[in-house]
Design a protein around this motif. Sequence first.
Motif, PDB file in Angstrom:
ATOM      1  N   THR A  97       0.835  -1.195   0.000  1.00 19.88           N
ATOM      2  CA  THR A  97       0.000   0.000   0.000  1.00 19.88           C
ATOM      3  C   THR A  97       0.876   1.254   0.000  1.00 19.88           C
ATOM      4  O   THR A  97       2.040   1.227   0.372  1.00 19.88           O
ATOM      5  CB  THR A  97      -0.910   0.023   1.251  1.00 19.88           C
ATOM      6  OG1 THR A  97      -0.094  -0.095   2.409  1.00 19.88           O
ATOM      7  CG2 THR A  97      -1.930  -1.108   1.212  1.00 19.88           C
ATOM      8  N   GLY A  98       0.244   2.341  -0.417  1.00 20.06           N
ATOM      9  CA  GLY A  98       0.946   3.615  -0.405  1.00 20.06           C
ATOM     10  C   GLY A  98       0.012   4.725  -0.810  1.00 20.06           C
ATOM     11  O   GLY A  98      -1.190   4.523  -0.989  1.00 20.06           O
ATOM     12  N   GLY A  99       0.575   5.922  -0.955  1.00 18.50           N
ATOM     13  CA  GLY A  99      -0.237   7.054  -1.356  1.00 18.50           C
ATOM     14  C   GLY A  99       0.552   8.337  -1.253  1.00 18.50           C
ATOM     15  O   GLY A  99       1.754   8.337  -0.963  1.00 18.50           O
ATOM     16  N   ASN A 125      12.036   4.174  -8.532  1.00 20.39           N
ATOM     17  CA  ASN A 125      10.782   3.783  -9.172  1.00 20.39           C
ATOM     18  C   ASN A 125      10.618   2.274  -9.114  1.00 20.39           C
ATOM     19  O   ASN A 125      11.505   1.526  -9.526  1.00 20.39           O
ATOM     20  CB  ASN A 125      10.791   4.255 -10.623  1.00 20.39           C
ATOM     21  CG  ASN A 125      11.014   5.758 -10.705  1.00 20.39           C
ATOM     22  OD1 ASN A 125      10.124   6.526 -10.437  1.00 20.39           O
ATOM     23  ND2 ASN A 125      12.234   6.156 -11.024  1.00 20.39           N
ATOM     24  N   THR A 126       9.476   1.852  -8.594  1.00 18.40           N
ATOM     25  CA  THR A 126       9.192   0.434  -8.422  1.00 18.40           C
ATOM     26  C   THR A 126       8.095   0.038  -9.396  1.00 18.40           C
ATOM     27  O   THR A 126       7.032   0.658  -9.417  1.00 18.40           O
ATOM     28  CB  THR A 126       8.771   0.161  -6.965  1.00 18.40           C
ATOM     29  OG1 THR A 126       9.820   0.609  -6.113  1.00 18.40           O
ATOM     30  CG2 THR A 126       8.532  -1.313  -6.729  1.00 18.40           C
ATOM     31  N   ALA A 167       8.844   5.429  -5.397  1.00 22.73           N
ATOM     32  CA  ALA A 167       9.029   4.600  -4.211  1.00 22.73           C
ATOM     33  C   ALA A 167       8.824   5.361  -2.905  1.00 22.73           C
ATOM     34  O   ALA A 167       8.481   4.763  -1.889  1.00 22.73           O
ATOM     35  CB  ALA A 167      10.411   3.958  -4.238  1.00 22.73           C
ATOM     36  N   GLY A 168       8.979   6.681  -2.946  1.00 25.94           N
ATOM     37  CA  GLY A 168       8.761   7.471  -1.734  1.00 25.94           C
ATOM     38  C   GLY A 168       7.323   7.443  -1.259  1.00 25.94           C
ATOM     39  O   GLY A 168       7.036   7.810  -0.121  1.00 25.94           O
ATOM     40  N   THR A 169       6.402   7.016  -2.128  1.00 22.29           N
ATOM     41  CA  THR A 169       4.992   6.971  -1.753  1.00 22.29           C
ATOM     42  C   THR A 169       4.593   5.632  -1.141  1.00 22.29           C
ATOM     43  O   THR A 169       3.453   5.482  -0.695  1.00 22.29           O
ATOM     44  CB  THR A 169       4.080   7.247  -2.969  1.00 22.29           C
ATOM     45  OG1 THR A 169       4.198   6.155  -3.904  1.00 22.29           O
ATOM     46  CG2 THR A 169       4.443   8.551  -3.662  1.00 22.29           C
ATOM     47  N   LEU A 170       5.495   4.665  -1.124  1.00 22.24           N
ATOM     48  CA  LEU A 170       5.185   3.369  -0.509  1.00 22.24           C
ATOM     49  C   LEU A 170       5.072   3.531   1.004  1.00 22.24           C
ATOM     50  O   LEU A 170       5.907   4.192   1.630  1.00 22.24           O
ATOM     51  CB  LEU A 170       6.288   2.352  -0.832  1.00 22.24           C
ATOM     52  CG  LEU A 170       6.420   1.939  -2.300  1.00 22.24           C
ATOM     53  CD1 LEU A 170       7.777   1.279  -2.545  1.00 22.24           C
ATOM     54  CD2 LEU A 170       5.285   1.002  -2.702  1.00 22.24           C
ATOM     55  N   ASP A 171       4.060   2.910   1.605  1.00 27.26           N
ATOM     56  CA  ASP A 171       3.948   2.971   3.069  1.00 27.26           C
ATOM     57  C   ASP A 171       5.182   2.352   3.716  1.00 27.26           C
ATOM     58  O   ASP A 171       5.631   2.805   4.768  1.00 27.26           O
ATOM     59  CB  ASP A 171       2.687   2.230   3.531  1.00 27.26           C
ATOM     60  CG  ASP A 171       1.422   3.005   3.189  1.00 27.26           C
ATOM     61  OD1 ASP A 171       1.507   4.224   2.949  1.00 27.26           O
ATOM     62  OD2 ASP A 171       0.346   2.372   3.158  1.00 27.26           O
ATOM     63  N   ASP A 172       5.718   1.311   3.105  1.00 29.51           N
ATOM     64  CA  ASP A 172       6.935   0.666   3.603  1.00 29.51           C
ATOM     65  C   ASP A 172       8.042   0.812   2.559  1.00 29.51           C
ATOM     66  O   ASP A 172       8.087   0.061   1.587  1.00 29.51           O
ATOM     67  CB  ASP A 172       6.667  -0.817   3.874  1.00 29.51           C
ATOM     68  CG  ASP A 172       7.929  -1.537   4.345  1.00 29.51           C
ATOM     69  OD1 ASP A 172       8.945  -0.850   4.601  1.00 29.51           O
ATOM     70  OD2 ASP A 172       7.887  -2.769   4.446  1.00 29.51           O
ATOM     71  N   GLN A 174      13.597  -2.245  -3.418  1.00 25.41           N
ATOM     72  CA  GLN A 174      14.995  -2.668  -3.272  1.00 25.41           C
ATOM     73  C   GLN A 174      15.652  -2.446  -4.630  1.00 25.41           C
ATOM     74  O   GLN A 174      15.604  -3.311  -5.500  1.00 25.41           O
ATOM     75  CB  GLN A 174      15.072  -4.145  -2.865  1.00 25.41           C
ATOM     76  CG  GLN A 174      14.507  -4.439  -1.485  1.00 25.41           C
ATOM     77  CD  GLN A 174      15.383  -3.888  -0.360  1.00 25.41           C
ATOM     78  OE1 GLN A 174      16.582  -3.688  -0.533  1.00 25.41           O
ATOM     79  NE2 GLN A 174      14.770  -3.629   0.787  1.00 25.41           N
ATOM     80  N   PRO A 175      16.263  -1.269  -4.838  1.00 23.22           N
ATOM     81  CA  PRO A 175      16.794  -0.968  -6.169  1.00 23.22           C
ATOM     82  C   PRO A 175      17.817  -2.011  -6.622  1.00 23.22           C
ATOM     83  O   PRO A 175      18.621  -2.497  -5.815  1.00 23.22           O
ATOM     84  CB  PRO A 175      17.449   0.403  -5.992  1.00 23.22           C
ATOM     85  CG  PRO A 175      16.753   1.007  -4.818  1.00 23.22           C
ATOM     86  CD  PRO A 175      16.426  -0.149  -3.910  1.00 23.22           C
TER      87      PRO A 175
END
Length: 137
Positions: A4-6, A42-43, A96-101, A106-107
């Motif tokens: 999850t993220g946002g 970026n994931t 990736a900065g928007t991921l909750d975790d 893992q780049p």
Amino acid sequence: MEITGGCLCRAVRYRVSTPPLATRVCWCRLCQYLGAGSGTVNTCFPTEAVSVEGELRDYASIADSGNVMHRRFCPTCGTHVFSEAEARPHLIFVRAGTLDDPEVAQPAATIWTSQAPSWACINTAWPAVAGQPPPVS
Ligand SMILES: [Zn+2]
Ligand SMILES: [Zn+2]
């Protein structure tokens, strides 16, 4: 599993039902605008595995790779959440900065190192690609 993220203000939330396909650090010139001078992380996920709640605004531009890119962001807080290439609509890239975790990202590579400034800190433990790498899939 569920990822999850946002965005910063939480008006936009997303859920992903699969693990990431790949994560890369990108130093293209455009990412330096979005990353406040740094590269972006970026994931990548299959688009069909991502569900989104909330309003996003879309900024389309032509990347150095020649791809038409859509960059989607929260109109309230300005956080960039997704990018997608028109040529590969089955893939969505999550900032990736928007991921909750953040550990989910893992780049495994750094791309567009040819555009990085001389002071950029690039992890030599990962492969580096000067320009656009081959597509994830
Ligand atoms: Zn927001
Ligand atoms: Zn980039």
